[in-house]
Design a protein around this motif. Structure first.
Motif, PDB file in Angstrom:
ATOM      1  N   SER A 132      46.827  43.260 125.559  1.00 32.67           N
ATOM      2  CA  SER A 132      47.705  43.678 124.771  1.00 32.67           C
ATOM      3  C   SER A 132      47.558  44.080 123.369  1.00 32.67           C
ATOM      4  O   SER A 132      48.336  44.506 122.598  1.00 32.67           O
ATOM      5  CB  SER A 132      48.996  42.610 124.814  1.00 32.67           C
TER       6      SER A 132
ATOM      7  N   TRP B 216      45.148  47.935 121.224  1.00 27.92           N
ATOM      8  CA  TRP B 216      45.503  48.908 120.367  1.00 27.92           C
ATOM      9  C   TRP B 216      45.046  48.780 118.994  1.00 27.92           C
ATOM     10  O   TRP B 216      45.039  49.426 118.278  1.00 27.92           O
ATOM     11  CB  TRP B 216      47.064  49.047 120.276  1.00 27.92           C
TER      12      TRP B 216
ATOM     13  N   LYS C 158      47.028  51.120 128.765  1.00 25.12           N
ATOM     14  CA  LYS C 158      48.687  50.816 128.290  1.00 25.12           C
ATOM     15  C   LYS C 158      48.204  49.776 126.888  1.00 25.12           C
ATOM     16  O   LYS C 158      49.010  49.866 125.930  1.00 25.12           O
ATOM     17  CB  LYS C 158      49.101  49.907 129.244  1.00 25.12           C
ATOM     18  N   GLY C 159      47.268  48.902 127.142  1.00 27.41           N
ATOM     19  CA  GLY C 159      46.685  48.120 125.837  1.00 27.41           C
ATOM     20  C   GLY C 159      46.430  48.848 124.788  1.00 27.41           C
ATOM     21  O   GLY C 159      46.609  48.346 123.652  1.00 27.41           O
TER      22      GLY C 159
ATOM     23  N   ILE D  54      49.861  51.490 123.440  1.00 26.86           N
ATOM     24  CA  ILE D  54      51.155  50.736 123.286  1.00 26.86           C
ATOM     25  C   ILE D  54      50.893  49.477 122.194  1.00 26.86           C
ATOM     26  O   ILE D  54      50.670  48.477 123.103  1.00 26.86           O
ATOM     27  CB  ILE D  54      52.014  50.663 124.481  1.00 26.86           C
ATOM     28  N   PRO D  55      51.514  49.348 121.146  1.00 30.79           N
ATOM     29  CA  PRO D  55      51.401  48.109 120.329  1.00 30.79           C
ATOM     30  C   PRO D  55      52.204  46.996 120.940  1.00 30.79           C
ATOM     31  O   PRO D  55      53.483  47.464 121.299  1.00 30.79           O
ATOM     32  CB  PRO D  55      51.681  48.633 119.102  1.00 30.79           C
ATOM     33  N   GLU D  56      51.645  45.783 120.872  1.00 29.44           N
ATOM     34  CA  GLU D  56      52.491  44.719 121.501  1.00 29.44           C
ATOM     35  C   GLU D  56      52.005  43.524 120.695  1.00 29.44           C
ATOM     36  O   GLU D  56      50.745  43.170 120.603  1.00 29.44           O
ATOM     37  CB  GLU D  56      52.121  44.646 123.095  1.00 29.44           C
TER      38      GLU D  56
ATOM     39  N   THR E 276      53.150  39.308 120.166  1.00 31.08           N
ATOM     40  CA  THR E 276      54.115  38.158 120.532  1.00 31.08           C
ATOM     41  C   THR E 276      53.760  37.185 119.715  1.00 31.08           C
ATOM     42  O   THR E 276      53.011  36.391 119.974  1.00 31.08           O
ATOM     43  CB  THR E 276      53.854  37.978 122.031  1.00 31.08           C
TER      44      THR E 276
END
Length: 416
Positions: free
Chosen positions: A39, A42, A169-170, A173-175, A177
């Protein structure tokens, strides 16, 4: 120009990029992958153009002025502030040196079944002797060959099963948590865009000027500008690309092994290697250990040397790895002090991997004011003449400052 000719033109940028993936980087990227999976990949995609801009600005200052970064910072910042920043640099570098050496000793003891402290001291002595007695023109060649060890982390990806859709995807797409992810992001930026790399690359451009008689600072030899600036761009872009590819490989490799297996907290280099062994096999375990040792041998002299250059540029003392010890006593004294103090960490209760991680966080915060001075200096005609930074470099350089500054503020503001 042939590919071989292009490879021969690689120098300070390549070594700087490779040194970026030192055991501090390995620790930070491993923790990011183990704790958050793919995650946070990025962050490396975002960091690439920013680190290229900052390192290119550092190299440009050295090549254009023939002086190091600390010397030029004195022209745009109060002397007391430069001294304070260099003091922080020395402390952070010393912690990094000690934790790097301890991690190397731990990895060696695990792989070769020896005494951790003995390996740590051995690596410290070896590195110090090389810096003291091997002239720069030979030492630079040693460092360039050591960059090949980074390929071991790319090889790791061929030993494990990867979901490339999830990896992509990692990367795009910034994530984020929670506060833990924010702290890790600051650490990633701190170990990727790290102050010691600024001082080192600028200083190596100055060292290269001294080694090639026909080369002169561009402020004195404008006719050399086209070839020199072309080499700087190629060297820096390639060196930072190598750095980021390896960082992505480490995050991805630990994400699909340690994170997937629920091993999310890496306490030491031995923990990371041990966790990989039953999951990915003996070969992956050996590759991970080799990477820690090899990158440490590359990065420790860069860390110690960066401190030496910065201190001596402020005080006006001789600073060159080409000089004999008696001709640059303060320079080698700073290097030796950093190494000796760093070795002391091996006897402290501090976990090497934790020390590496938090030194990256400190670097992430300390880098901001140094980068502000760097961008002011590289944009000032009184320093750079007609070779001030182009608009693209200024945009990405100030964007790097904004990104790291915001990340640091958010980290501090969020409740623990």
């Amino acid at each position: 120009m042939s590919l071989w000719d292009k490879l021969r033109r690689l120098g300070p940028g390549l070594v700087t990029g490779a040194a970026d993936d030192d055991p501090s980087g390995i620790a930070t990227y491993s923790q990011a992958g183990a704790q958050f999976g793919t995650s946070l990949m990025w962050t490396m995609v975002l960091a690439y153009p920013l680190m290229v801009a900052v390192q290119l600005a550092s190299a440009r200052i050295g090549r254009v002025t023939g002086r190091g970064l600390a010397f030029n910072l004195k022209k745009v910042m109060p002397r007391w502030l430069v001294i304070a920043l260099v003091a922080i640099l020395f402390v952070a570098n010393t912690i990094n040196i000690g934790a790097d050496l301890a991690a190397m000793g731990e990895a060696s003891a695990l792989a070769l079944k020896g005494n951790t402290h003995a390996f740590t001291i051995g690596f410290a002595v070896l590195s110090l002797l090389l810096q003291l007695y091997v002239p720069y023109h030979r030492y630079a060649a040693i460092l360039k060959w050591l960059t090949l060890v980074l390929l071991s982390y790319v090889a790791l990806l061929f030993m494990v099963r990867i979901d490339w859709t999830e990896a992509l995807k990692g990367m795009v797409i910034p994530e984020i948590t929670g506060r833990g992810a924010v702290v890790t992001i600051v650490a990633i930026f701190g170990t990727t865009i790290s102050p010691y790399l600024f001082f080192w690359q600028a200083a190596q451009e100055v060292e290269d000027l001294d080694q090639i008689e026909a080369r002169h600072p561009l402020t004195e030899a404008e006719d050399q500008a086209e070839d020199a600036l072309s080499r700087l761009r190629w060297d820096t872009i390639a060196g930072m690309a190598l750095s980021n590819v390896v960082a992505l490989a480490i995050i991805l490799g630990t994400a699909v092994t340690l994170h997937s297996a629920g091993k999310t907290d890496i306490e030491s280099a031995a923990d990371a290697a041990r966790a990989l062994q039953p999951i990915a096999g003996d070969l992956a375990f050996a590759v991970f250990s080799l990477g820690i040792i090899g990158t440490g041998l590359l990065a420790v002299p860069v860390l110690a040397g960066a401190s030496g250059y910065a201190v001596c540029e402020i005080g006006g003392w001789n600073a060159s790895l080409e000089h004999k010890v008696m001709r640059a006593k303060v320079f080698y004294g700073v290097i030796a002090a950093g190494m000796i103090l760093g070795v002391g960490i091996d006897w402290s209760p501090i976990s090497p991997m934790k020390a590496l991680f938090w030194s990256a966080v400190i670097n992430g915060v300390a880098a901001v004011p140094i980068m502000v001075g760097l961008m002011i200096a590289v944009s000032r005609e009184g320093i750079m003449g007609r070779f001030v930074a182009p608009i693209s470099l200024k945009v990405f350089g100030w964007l790097a400052i904004a990104v790291m500054g915001v990340a640091s503020v958010v980290m501090i503001a969020l409740p623990g």
